[in-house]
Scaffold this motif. Structure first.
Motif, PDB file in Angstrom:
ATOM      1  N   TRP A   1       0.822  -1.209   0.000  1.00  0.00           N
ATOM      2  CA  TRP A   1       0.000   0.000   0.000  1.00  0.00           C
ATOM      3  C   TRP A   1       0.859   1.263   0.000  1.00  0.00           C
ATOM      4  CZ3 TRP A   1      -4.661   0.673  -1.501  1.00  0.00           C
ATOM      5  CH2 TRP A   1      -5.666  -0.256  -1.251  1.00  0.00           C
TER       6      TRP A   1
ATOM      7  N   GLY B   1       3.908   1.015  -3.063  1.00  0.00           N
ATOM      8  CA  GLY B   1       3.475   0.540  -4.378  1.00  0.00           C
ATOM      9  C   GLY B   1       4.425  -0.460  -5.013  1.00  0.00           C
TER      10      GLY B   1
ATOM     11  N   SER C   1      -1.785  -2.156  -9.639  1.00  0.00           N
ATOM     12  CA  SER C   1      -1.613  -0.767  -9.207  1.00  0.00           C
ATOM     13  C   SER C   1      -2.572  -0.492  -8.070  1.00  0.00           C
ATOM     14  CB  SER C   1      -1.865   0.197 -10.369  1.00  0.00           C
ATOM     15  OG  SER C   1      -3.194   0.062 -10.846  1.00  0.00           O
ATOM     16  N   ARG C   2      -2.379   0.647  -7.413  1.00  0.00           N
ATOM     17  CA  ARG C   2      -3.293   0.990  -6.318  1.00  0.00           C
ATOM     18  C   ARG C   2      -3.585   2.471  -6.331  1.00  0.00           C
ATOM     19  NH1 ARG C   2       1.304   3.575  -5.380  1.00  0.00           N
ATOM     20  NH2 ARG C   2       1.947   3.924  -3.218  1.00  0.00           N
TER      21      ARG C   2
ATOM     22  N   ASN D   1      -4.515   4.902  -3.440  1.00  0.00           N
ATOM     23  CA  ASN D   1      -4.645   4.999  -1.988  1.00  0.00           C
ATOM     24  C   ASN D   1      -5.847   5.850  -1.574  1.00  0.00           C
ATOM     25  OD1 ASN D   1      -1.752   4.287  -2.602  1.00  0.00           O
ATOM     26  ND2 ASN D   1      -1.715   4.106  -0.389  1.00  0.00           N
TER      27      ASN D   1
ATOM     28  N   ASN E   1      -8.710   3.628  -1.763  1.00  0.00           N
ATOM     29  CA  ASN E   1      -8.529   2.315  -1.109  1.00  0.00           C
ATOM     30  C   ASN E   1      -8.839   1.176  -2.080  1.00  0.00           C
ATOM     31  OD1 ASN E   1      -7.720   3.314   1.410  1.00  0.00           O
ATOM     32  ND2 ASN E   1      -9.840   3.548   2.073  1.00  0.00           N
ATOM     33  N   THR E   2      -8.353   1.316  -3.277  1.00  0.00           N
ATOM     34  CA  THR E   2      -8.651   0.346  -4.324  1.00  0.00           C
ATOM     35  C   THR E   2      -7.369  -0.115  -4.995  1.00  0.00           C
ATOM     36  OG1 THR E   2     -10.814   1.344  -4.718  1.00  0.00           O
ATOM     37  CG2 THR E   2      -9.926  -0.048  -6.461  1.00  0.00           C
ATOM     38  N   VAL E   3      -7.315  -1.401  -5.249  1.00  0.00           N
ATOM     39  CA  VAL E   3      -6.211  -2.020  -5.966  1.00  0.00           C
ATOM     40  C   VAL E   3      -6.744  -2.580  -7.277  1.00  0.00           C
ATOM     41  CG1 VAL E   3      -4.558  -3.920  -5.912  1.00  0.00           C
ATOM     42  CG2 VAL E   3      -4.928  -2.557  -3.875  1.00  0.00           C
TER      43      VAL E   3
ATOM     44  N   CYS F   1      -8.963 -11.089  -4.510  1.00  0.00           N
ATOM     45  CA  CYS F   1      -8.021 -10.167  -3.890  1.00  0.00           C
ATOM     46  C   CYS F   1      -7.940 -10.491  -2.409  1.00  0.00           C
ATOM     47  CB  CYS F   1      -8.412  -8.714  -4.117  1.00  0.00           C
ATOM     48  SG  CYS F   1     -10.036  -8.241  -3.481  1.00  0.00           S
TER      49      CYS F   1
END
Length: 123
Positions: free
Chosen positions: A52, A55, A70-71, A73, A76-78, A95
């Motif tokens: 988180w 990366g 990828s994320r 922040n 709050n999503t990947v 996930c």
């Protein structure tokens, strides 16, 4: 931490799909996000992971160069971007989140799991 995966579906070989995993709850208690996949009768297979904060990503050899994690922040999503899909990528994709840093590809190293989303690649 609750995880909600989305974005699965049907794609042709050579095509692309993007999966998303939205985390809610005490997301601050999650350090690493992983993606796994599973086909009937087989163990859950590691696909890749991302930290988180920095990366940093790591991928299984079977998807390296084709899949990208990828994320976001703020959300709050990947994401799992899957390109050059092959029929052997067909699986239910999950996930997962680990409370502590891990460099493991074992499913047992992850504490929280999403519900899974089906990806089917036709030849």
């Amino acid at each position: 931490v609750q995880l909600q995966a989305s974005g699965g579906g049907l794609a042709q070989a050579g095509g692309s799909l993007r999966l998303a995993c939205a985390a809610s709850g005490r997301t601050s208690s999650s350090s690493v996000m992983g993606w796994f996949r599973q086909t009937p009768g087989k163990d859950r297979e590691f696909v890749g992971r991302i930290t988180w904060n920095a990366g940093i990503t790591f991928y299984a050899d079977s998807v390296k160069g084709r899949f990208t994690i990828s994320r976001d922040n703020a959300k709050n999503t990947v994401y799992l971007q899957m390109n050059s899909l092959k029929p052997e990528d067909t699986a239910v994709y999950y996930c997962a989140a680990s409370r502590y840093y891990t460099d493991s590809d074992r499913a047992a190293s992850y504490d929280y799991w999403g519900q899974g989303t089906q990806v089917t690649v036709s030849s």
